[in-house]
Scaffold this motif. Structure first.
Motif, PDB file in Angstrom:
ATOM      1  N   TYR A  22       8.921 -24.128   8.674  1.00  0.00           N
ATOM      2  CA  TYR A  22       9.331 -24.445   7.304  1.00  0.00           C
ATOM      3  C   TYR A  22       8.158 -24.388   6.333  1.00  0.00           C
ATOM      4  CZ  TYR A  22      14.125 -25.343   8.508  1.00  0.00           C
ATOM      5  OH  TYR A  22      15.429 -25.170   8.909  1.00  0.00           O
ATOM      6  N   ARG A  23       6.955 -24.716   6.785  1.00  0.00           N
ATOM      7  CA  ARG A  23       5.761 -24.576   5.942  1.00  0.00           C
ATOM      8  C   ARG A  23       5.550 -23.114   5.576  1.00  0.00           C
ATOM      9  NH1 ARG A  23       0.661 -27.219   8.427  1.00  0.00           N
ATOM     10  NH2 ARG A  23      -0.116 -26.826   6.335  1.00  0.00           N
ATOM     11  N   GLU A  24       5.687 -22.232   6.562  1.00  0.00           N
ATOM     12  CA  GLU A  24       5.475 -20.802   6.323  1.00  0.00           C
ATOM     13  C   GLU A  24       6.560 -20.208   5.433  1.00  0.00           C
ATOM     14  OE1 GLU A  24       5.153 -18.864  10.116  1.00  0.00           O
ATOM     15  OE2 GLU A  24       3.424 -20.075  10.689  1.00  0.00           O
ATOM     16  N   VAL A  25       7.810 -20.497   5.734  1.00  0.00           N
ATOM     17  CA  VAL A  25       8.917 -19.866   5.004  1.00  0.00           C
ATOM     18  C   VAL A  25       9.050 -20.413   3.590  1.00  0.00           C
ATOM     19  CG1 VAL A  25      11.428 -19.580   4.944  1.00  0.00           C
ATOM     20  CG2 VAL A  25      10.195 -19.235   7.085  1.00  0.00           C
ATOM     21  N   PHE A  26       8.975 -21.726   3.424  1.00  0.00           N
ATOM     22  CA  PHE A  26       9.251 -22.337   2.127  1.00  0.00           C
ATOM     23  C   PHE A  26       8.013 -22.878   1.419  1.00  0.00           C
ATOM     24  CE2 PHE A  26      13.324 -22.541   4.367  1.00  0.00           C
ATOM     25  CZ  PHE A  26      14.135 -21.924   3.434  1.00  0.00           C
ATOM     26  N   THR A  31       2.882 -33.536   4.991  1.00  0.00           N
ATOM     27  CA  THR A  31       2.309 -34.772   4.458  1.00  0.00           C
ATOM     28  C   THR A  31       2.072 -35.828   5.529  1.00  0.00           C
ATOM     29  OG1 THR A  31       4.501 -35.635   3.877  1.00  0.00           O
ATOM     30  CG2 THR A  31       3.306 -34.389   2.174  1.00  0.00           C
ATOM     31  N   LEU A  32       2.771 -35.701   6.661  1.00  0.00           N
ATOM     32  CA  LEU A  32       2.592 -36.665   7.742  1.00  0.00           C
ATOM     33  C   LEU A  32       3.135 -36.060   9.030  1.00  0.00           C
ATOM     34  CD1 LEU A  32       1.849 -39.590   8.640  1.00  0.00           C
ATOM     35  CD2 LEU A  32       4.204 -40.232   8.111  1.00  0.00           C
ATOM     36  N   ALA A  41       6.909 -31.763   2.264  1.00  0.00           N
ATOM     37  CA  ALA A  41       7.207 -32.078   0.871  1.00  0.00           C
ATOM     38  C   ALA A  41       6.694 -30.981  -0.045  1.00  0.00           C
ATOM     39  CB  ALA A  41       6.559 -33.412   0.498  1.00  0.00           C
ATOM     40  N   SER A  42       7.140 -31.049  -1.295  1.00  0.00           N
ATOM     41  CA  SER A  42       6.593 -30.213  -2.358  1.00  0.00           C
ATOM     42  C   SER A  42       6.528 -31.068  -3.612  1.00  0.00           C
ATOM     43  CB  SER A  42       7.461 -28.972  -2.592  1.00  0.00           C
ATOM     44  OG  SER A  42       8.587 -29.285  -3.368  1.00  0.00           O
TER      45      SER A  42
END
Length: 115
Positions: A22-26, A31-32, A41-42
């Protein structure tokens, strides 16, 4: 009483690996990471929404989460590049929404919508 947030919890046998997807795609920030759960998060903000449904629309299965994006084509490319399978769409629905569904590496069905 006021609701201040609603959080989606996606089942994953390896939370860190799914968080990395999810970090890569979005382009979300980690954050933890507590091992058994990873928080992403964003800085974006949105109105609180909670949907109840009997299906995913157009006869599709109900996704576990919907994610709104500002560039559906770029997100589709990122999902494909990350190796996830697009299982529906992209399509412009009769009600005007453009979207697609994919299965994440843990098997969760995700709805991505052009917001």
């Amino acid at each position: 009483m006021a609701v201040t947030r609603i959080v989606a919890n996606l089942a994953a046998p390896d939370p860190a690996a799914l968080a990395q997807f999810y970090r890569e795609v979005f382009e979300l920030d980690l954050t933890l990471d507590m091992g058994w759960v990873a928080f992403l998060a964003s800085d974006a903000s949105q109105a609180i929404e909670l949907h109840t449904a009997s299906q995913g629309g157009s006869g599709t299965p109900l996704p576990v989460i919907s994610i709104g994006v500002d560039d559906l084509a770029a997100t589709e490319a990122a999902v494909r590049a990350a190796g996830a399978q697009i299982v529906y769409g992209p399509v412009t629905e009769d009600w005007g929404l453009r979207r697609f569904h994919f299965r994440d590496p843990a098997g969760n069905l995700v709805n991505v919508v052009d917001s």
